[in-house]
Motif scaffolding. Structure first.
Motif, short mmCIF file in Angstrom:
data_model
loop_
_atom_site.label_atom_id
_atom_site.label_comp_id
_atom_site.label_asym_id
_atom_site.label_seq_id
_atom_site.Cartn_x
_atom_site.Cartn_y
_atom_site.Cartn_z
N LYS A 19 0.85 -1.19 0.00
CA LYS A 19 0.00 0.00 0.00
C LYS A 19 0.89 1.24 0.00
CE LYS A 19 -4.24 -1.58 0.16
NZ LYS A 19 -5.16 -1.32 -0.95
N LYS A 20 0.64 2.14 -0.95
CA LYS A 20 1.38 3.40 -0.98
C LYS A 20 1.07 4.20 0.28
CE LYS A 20 2.04 7.54 -3.84
NZ LYS A 20 1.63 8.24 -5.09
N THR A 21 -0.22 4.26 0.62
CA THR A 21 -0.68 4.92 1.83
C THR A 21 -2.08 4.40 2.16
OG1 THR A 21 -1.05 7.09 2.88
CG2 THR A 21 -1.72 6.87 0.58
N GLN A 48 4.64 0.90 -3.34
CA GLN A 48 3.64 0.95 -4.42
C GLN A 48 3.36 -0.45 -4.98
OE1 GLN A 48 3.90 4.52 -7.03
NE2 GLN A 48 5.92 4.83 -6.10
N ASP A 49 2.29 -0.54 -5.77
CA ASP A 49 1.87 -1.84 -6.30
C ASP A 49 2.96 -2.56 -7.07
OD1 ASP A 49 -0.62 -1.50 -5.20
OD2 ASP A 49 -1.58 -0.83 -7.05
N CYS A 54 8.23 4.03 -1.68
CA CYS A 54 8.01 5.47 -1.70
C CYS A 54 8.06 6.06 -0.28
CB CYS A 54 6.67 5.81 -2.36
SG CYS A 54 5.26 4.94 -1.64
#
Length: 207
Positions: A19-21, A48-49, A54
């Motif tokens: 999950k990015k966020t 990220q996916d 990140c």
């Protein structure tokens, strides 16, 4: 740090999600519930996916996750947080153990709670039969001792008869009703067999 890179290289799976966020507590609740209802798993927040790191703000992400757990999971899912410092930023590792109080439900909307399980790299809504079967035995009991032999017997029977009900398996494989249900749910989760529950008496086929 090296261990985290190796984990990310494995890609998303039945026990791992990136999950990015955390932007939607209601949505992440479904993922938390699916891991708790299946074999447990980990969410890496700040990835990220495609596996690119990140970084994330651990405190903000924990706040969103705590809302998801307390407001959108019933009963609340147990999680363990670990912060991992990487060159690219901080990753919040969220560890969700397999639950001993299944099934957990996620709130979809007001007065609408649904159960989810993990199938490959997706959180999938369960049927009522699977949901009920999740409560048959505590998570502490493992299937490892006889599971390989019993799974092979189930697959043999389905190759021979094409479709069978729970009663058929009990008779042909000489298993108790409780063990048969638990084993069939386990094999459905593994993607080995498929359950069809639209008819009066559910039956199973090879995937």
């Amino acid at each position: 740090m090296q261990e985290m890179y190796l984990l990310i290289l494995q890609g998303e799976s039945e026990t791992l999600e990136f999950k990015k966020t955390i932007t939607h507590p209601a949505r992440i609740a479904r993922t938390l519930v699916s891991f708790a209802n299946t074999r447990g798993g980990q969410i890496l927040v700040g990835v990220q996916d495609d596996g690119t790191i990140c970084g994330a703000d651990p405190e903000e992400e924990k706040y969103s996750l705590d809302i998801a757990i307390s407001t959108f999971c019933e009963p609340p899912v147990r999680v363990i947080y670990q912060e991992v410092e990487m060159d690219e930023g901080t990753i919040l590792k969220v560890i969700i153990p397999e639950s001993g109080t299944k099934p957990h439900l996620a709130k979809v909307k007001e007065d609408d709670w649904r159960s989810y399980i993990r199938v490959k790299d997706e959180s999938v809504q369960t049927s009522k039969l699977v949901e009920k079967s999740l409560t048959l035995e505590p998570a502490a009991e493992t299937l490892e001792e006889k599971v390989d032999h019993q799974q092979e017997r189930i697959l043999e029977l389905l190759r021979k008869y094409r479709k069978l009900t729970i009663k058929d398996f009990m008779h042909l494989a000489n298993l108790s009703k409780q063990r048969t249900k638990r084993l069939l749910v386990y094999m459905v989760l593994q993607g080995q067999i498929r359950m069809h529950d639209k008819e009066k008496e559910p039956y199973y086929t090879l995937s």
